[in-house]
Design a protein around this motif. Structure first.
Motif: not given
Length: 137
Positions: A76-82
């Protein structure tokens, strides 16, 4: 998938550098941006809090003491990646000290490959610059 990678050569013994950064919960010891690292699941998960109060949850995927490396994924993080997976490694360079390698692979989510790669290259570069300052101090 796309990737990012940054290295830092330091005039310090690899074992010394690994002792500082090799613990999965050690980020606050050398990365001022991370103010707290709370372990769970027997130390296999870390919940990080950054200076702004944001939360990142990461899972230890592999740990190799002999190779001075560990790999982790982001849960879980606010980064735009998977599908993010990263490795932090310390390589012995003999009389020249050591090299710290921080690399990751991920799938961009809502941003271009170049934007996602630039984001993590900046994070890794800033993190390794903080490490260099910690080692110098």
């Amino acid at each position: 998938m796309t990737a990012a990678s940054v290295t830092l050569d330091v005039p310090r013994d690899a074992d010394h550098v690994w002792q500082l950064i090799g613990g999965f919960g050690s980020l606050p010891d050398w990365l001022p941006y991370i103010t707290e690292s709370l372990p769970s699941e027997g130390g296999r998960v870390r919940t990080l809090t950054n200076a702004e109060g944001g939360v990142i949850v990461e899972r230890l995927e592999a740990f190799d003491e002999a190779d001075r490396a560990y790999s982790y994924s982001i849960e879980r993080a606010p980064f735009p990646v998977r599908q993010y997976r990263s490795t932090l490694r310390v390589v012995d360079r003999g009389a020249d000290g050591s090299r710290v390698e921080w690399s990751g692979t991920f799938t961009p989510d809502g941003v271009t490959d170049a934007e996602a790669s630039a984001l993590f290259e900046t994070i890794y570069r800033d993190g390794l610059a903080a490490l260099a300052r910690t080692l110098a101090g």
